[in-house]
Structures are given as structure tokens and as C-alpha cells.
Design an enzyme around this catalytic site. Structure first.
Site, PDB file in Angstrom:
ATOM      1  N   SER A  35       0.837  -1.206   0.000  1.00  0.00           N
ATOM      2  CA  SER A  35       0.000   0.000   0.000  1.00  0.00           C
ATOM      3  C   SER A  35       0.871   1.254   0.000  1.00  0.00           C
ATOM      4  O   SER A  35       1.691   1.416  -0.895  1.00  0.00           O
ATOM      5  CB  SER A  35      -0.969  -0.057   1.173  1.00  0.00           C
ATOM      6  OG  SER A  35      -2.016   0.863   0.959  1.00  0.00           O
ATOM      7  N   ASP A  81      -2.502   6.394  -4.058  1.00  0.00           N
ATOM      8  CA  ASP A  81      -1.395   5.688  -3.404  1.00  0.00           C
ATOM      9  C   ASP A  81      -0.960   4.543  -4.346  1.00  0.00           C
ATOM     10  O   ASP A  81      -1.580   4.342  -5.393  1.00  0.00           O
ATOM     11  CB  ASP A  81      -1.797   5.233  -1.990  1.00  0.00           C
ATOM     12  CG  ASP A  81      -2.722   4.044  -1.959  1.00  0.00           C
ATOM     13  OD1 ASP A  81      -3.491   3.869  -2.925  1.00  0.00           O
ATOM     14  OD2 ASP A  81      -2.702   3.279  -0.980  1.00  0.00           O
ATOM     15  N   ASP A 135      -1.291   1.357  -4.652  1.00  0.00           N
ATOM     16  CA  ASP A 135      -2.225   0.333  -5.128  1.00  0.00           C
ATOM     17  C   ASP A 135      -3.606   0.916  -5.438  1.00  0.00           C
ATOM     18  O   ASP A 135      -4.562   0.177  -5.682  1.00  0.00           O
ATOM     19  CB  ASP A 135      -2.306  -0.859  -4.155  1.00  0.00           C
ATOM     20  CG  ASP A 135      -2.942  -0.509  -2.817  1.00  0.00           C
ATOM     21  OD1 ASP A 135      -2.683   0.594  -2.306  1.00  0.00           O
ATOM     22  OD2 ASP A 135      -3.705  -1.339  -2.293  1.00  0.00           O
ATOM     23  N   ASP A 180      -6.125   2.448  -3.946  1.00  0.00           N
ATOM     24  CA  ASP A 180      -7.395   2.382  -3.226  1.00  0.00           C
ATOM     25  C   ASP A 180      -7.676   3.697  -2.503  1.00  0.00           C
ATOM     26  O   ASP A 180      -8.791   3.927  -2.058  1.00  0.00           O
ATOM     27  CB  ASP A 180      -7.490   1.171  -2.281  1.00  0.00           C
ATOM     28  CG  ASP A 180      -6.317   1.038  -1.338  1.00  0.00           C
ATOM     29  OD1 ASP A 180      -5.383   1.874  -1.412  1.00  0.00           O
ATOM     30  OD2 ASP A 180      -6.310   0.100  -0.528  1.00  0.00           O
TER      31      ASP A 180
HETATM   32 MG    MG Z   1      -3.481   1.468  -0.572  1.00  0.00          MG
END
Ligand code: MG
Length: 452
Positions: free
Chosen positions: A97, A241, A243, A245
Site C-alpha cells: 500500500s 497511493d 495500489d 485504493d
Molecule cells: Mg493502498
């Protein structure tokens, strides 16, 4: 923070100092066994170490007979949607993340595309610890199929939502700066902006995992993107960010709005068009609940953690929700935090109202948040400290959903133990920064005195 954390929500570790192929493969064998050797979707967030982690994880899955549907570099929400749609046994995202570049890790999804809850994660850990892996002989090993249409399908589904009008957005020809942090956003955000007729300026747009700045999309990490907005006279900037999300927004003035306003601004558009129940976690700003009330919608509160929010959304059939750190959840699309739908909702909001982003923010309720950390001794007991705080403030309105939250008029302050570090986190929110700071300081001082 320790260099390798194995928990019910997956693994996170520093490559070369704990996160090794042995650990990863073992975890993959456990996950594949937990999925009863059914097919597993896998994607990764473009981190430099992703290739190593990906190959090790795939080897483990194949060894226990799972077919692997490999999306290559893909956003966490894309993997979530694909897992559910293809009715797979589970899904895996290789990502740490927002952690810095030397970190990597695994996020685990159940067959419904939601993260594993604590009970499900416990089962994976048990298989790993007891080494009860369902190894298969040579003629029953899994095979790998590549699927490179998942990001396009994700965009297509967003554009088909009844409250997204791509024609209307295209007509505005928005100038958008997008910072994809050389992560998974690179394979989907520029394409979405193109489909929506935007004139885009892409920063950090190569999916090579070389993060050019601290990856967490906090205001202090966004100076370059803010400058680019001013330089190009853009309508806004979007920042994700690694990834994808979490979504942060920068106004046409080059000012970061703070991640809490992502949920407020997208919710303001969504709930105007579709009313229903809303869910946020207990550390999220009052902003969305305030907006929801204006539209006659009720908000329910859960513990921190995406799975707690999404499970509750499913239980009460909520229409919208999320987490304050830029995590927008639209169940019509899927039950997970999704920066991509967030971008579409923001552009739709701008094109429906003819307001600028800073004008929209200005007419929403105004809140400021202050976050502090309290370092604990190795042998201090967070639970006992929280019990003492509860006793001290027993005459106030207290919420114990997660840690301890004091609710005052138009403001609140919360203290909760970190799941990963020997610290207590203090968060306070109030209409002004000074008030929020005063409340955070008060609770910190009280906590430090009671911890002695
Ligand atoms: Mg993330």
C-alpha cells in the site's frame, strides 16, 4: 516497526530483511489450500520487488493446484472486482500500500472480492503454522492464465453507472494533473481520463515502482503536484497511493484538500442522486455524516479497517461509504475502497454543478483534523491505559467501538492502540485547527499522565 509482520490481514515486510521467497511461498500454499485449490486472481502494484514476490507467490499457488489468473500490474480495486466476477476461490494483491519502497506485502481477498475478515485470515494462518498444505502431484498442478482486460473492464463498468454521464464530463474538457506515483494507478488512471475527454498532465506515470516521493498521499508529500496545477492552470489534481485504493484531491488553486474531503466531495454528489444508508469508520471525519443528514440519509459507524466497513455496508444494504483516508466505496460497483470510481465521481460533480473544486469544498461543512502519536514502553498495557482514560472522562459522551472516542459538540477526540506499532494514536477533529489541536493535546497529556 518490525521488519516482517504476519497477521490475519496478510503479510508486510522489508525485502531482504524478513520478506523472503520462503515466507511468501509458504503463505501462498496456505492461501491456495484455504481456497480449496480453486482459481485465484493475482495482481501487483508495480513495486520494484513485485516481480520476486509475484513469482514466489504464484509458485506456491500452483503447487497446491490453484489455477492463477494473472492481471499483472493492477489496482487493488481492479483485483477485487475481477475476483468476484470470475467467481474465483480468492484474490491476491501484492502491495505494501502506502509503505515506502523497501516494503512489500500481500493483501488477501475472499471469493466475494472483500478482504478476508479476522476469522478467515485466522484459518489461513492456521494452515500455514500447521503446514497442512494441499500439495498436488505433477499432473494436478495449477496453470497460469494472463488476463490483460481487467483494467479496461473496471473503467467500462464505472462509465456505465447510471449517475456517471461520460458525455457531460467530456464536454467540459477538464485539465487534470494526475500523480500515479509510478504505481498501479499508471495502468488505469490515464486511460480513464482519456475516456472522459480530459487534457491530462501525468506525473510519475511509469509503472516501474520507483516512487519519486513519499508514497502516502498526505498534503506534505504533494508539493510538486500542487505546483504543477498552478503552472498549467489545471482544474484539479488527483493523487493515488501505489495500489490505488486511496485518492487525494488538489484544488484549482493548487491547494491539497486533505484526504477527508475526498469522501465528502464524492459523497456530496452521490447522495444528492441516490439516497440510502451510509457507513464510515469511527476515525472518519464528521463531514460525510453531516452531508448525509442534509440529504436525509443515516450514517452508521464501524471499527477501523476496510473489511469492517464493507461487511457492515453489505449487512445494512448501504449505498455509499468509505474510510476518511481517501477510501471511497460504492457498492453498486463493488465493496472495496476504489480511487478510480472516486475520480469519476469528482469529475461528474464538477461537470454537473459548474463549480470549481475549491467552491464545492467551501460550501461543505468545515472541519480540521489533528493526529498525534504517543510512544509506549514495551511493557505498557494499552487496554489498562484506555480503561483509566474512560474512568477520567466518565461524565462525557464516550464511544468504545474502537479505542476510546470522546464526542463533544461538533468535535471529537479519539485514542486507540496501533495494531502494528507500540504506540497509541490520538486523533481530534473540530471546526478549527486550534480547537482540534487543543483537544488532541489535552488527551495526549491525560494519557501520558495515566500511563505513568
Ligand atoms: Mg493502498
Amino acid at each position: 516497526m518490525s521488519r516482517l509482520m504476519i497477521s490475519v490481514s496478510g503479510i508486510r515486510g522489508i525485502v531482504g530483511e524478513g520478506l523472503t521467497p520462503e515466507i511468501i511461498t509458504q503463505f501462498a500454499q496456505a492461501f491456495g489450500t484455504y481456497c480449496e485449490s480453486k482459481p485465484v486472481v493475482i495482481g501487483w502494484d508495480a513495486r520494484v520487488s513485485g516481480d520476486m514476490v509475484h513469482r514466489a507467490f504464484v509458485a506456491g499457488l500452483l503447487s497446491v493446484g490453484c489455477d492463477v489468473i494473472d492481471l499483472g500490474i493492477a489496482a487493488t480495486p481492479t483485483v477485487q472486482m475481477t475476483t468476484k466476477e470470475l467467481e474465483c476461490g480468492g484474490g491476491i494483491i501484492i502491495t505494501a500500500s502506502h509503505n515506502p519502497i523497501m516494503w512489500n506485502g500481500i493483501k488477501m481477498l475472499a471469493s466475494d472480492g472483500l478482504f478476508l475478515d479476522a476469522e478467515q485470515g485466522e484459518k489461513v494462518l492456521e494452515i500455514r503454522n500447521k503446514k497442512t498444505f494441499a500439495f498436488k502431484p505433477w499432473d494436478q498442478l495449477g496453470t497460469v492464465k494472463k488476463l490483460n482486460t481487467a483494467s479496461a473492464a473496471h473503467i467500462e463498468k464505472i462509465l456505465a453507472l447510471p449517475y456517471i454521464n461520460p458525455m457531460q464530463i467530456r464536454a467540459r474538457k477538464f485539465k487534470v494533473v494526475a500523480d500515479c506515483i509510478n504505481g498501479a494507478g499508471c495502468v488505469i488512471i490515464p486511460k480513464l481520463l482519456e475516456e472522459l475527454g480530459c487534457d491530462s498532465i501525468i506525473l510519475n506515470g511509469e509503472a516501474n515502482g520507483l516512487f519519486a516521493r513519499t508514497p502516502e498521499p498526505l498534503p506534505e508529500n504533494l508539493t510538486a503536484v500542487c505546483q504543477t496545477v498552478k503552472q498549467h492552470g489545471a482544474d484539479l489534481a488527483i493523487v493515488v497511493d501505489p495500489d490505488s485504493d486511496r485518492l487525494a484531491l488538489v484544488s484549482e488553486k493548487g491547494e491539497p484538500l486533505g484526504e477527508e474531503y475526498t469522501l465528502g466531495i464524492t459523497g456530496d454528489y452521490f447522495l444528492k442522486n441516490q439516497q440510502g444508508k451510509v457507513v464510515v469508520n469511527v476515525s472518519t471525519s464528521q463531514l460525510l455524516p453531516d452531508i448525509a443528514r442534509e440529504y436525509g440519509c443515516e450514517t452508521e459507524i464501524t471499527k477501523v479497517g476496510e473489511i469492517n466497513v464493507t461487511k457492515h455496508m453489505r449487512e445494512i444494504d448501504a449505498v455509499f461509504g468509505g474510510e476518511g483516508n481517501g477510501g471511497v466505496i460504492v457498492p453498486d460497483l463493488h465493496l472495496g475502497r476504489d480511487a478510480i470510481i472516486g475520480v469519476a465521481l469528482v469529475l461528474q460533480h464538477l461537470s454537473s454543478t459548474n463549480e470549481t473544486l475549491s467552491e464545492i469544498k467551501a460550501r461543505l461543512p468545515q472541519y480540521e483534523m489533528v493526529k498525534l502519536k504517543i510512544q509506549l514502553d514495551e511493557n505498557s498495557n494499552a487496554k489498562a491505559i484506555l480503561a483509566k482514560i474512560q474512568e477520567k472522562y466518565k461524565n462525557e459522551q464516550i464511544d468504545l467501538i474502537d479505542g476510546l472516542k470522546l464526542i463533544r459538540d461538533k468535535s471529537w477526540v479519539q485514542v486507540r492502540a496501533s495494531n502494528t506499532e507500540p504506540i497509541l494514536r490520538v486523533m481530534a477533529e473540530a471546526p478549527t485547527r486550534a480547537e482540534a489541536q487543543a483537544m488532541a493535546d489535552e488527551l495526549r497529556e491525560a494519557t501520558e499522565a495515566l500511563a505513568r
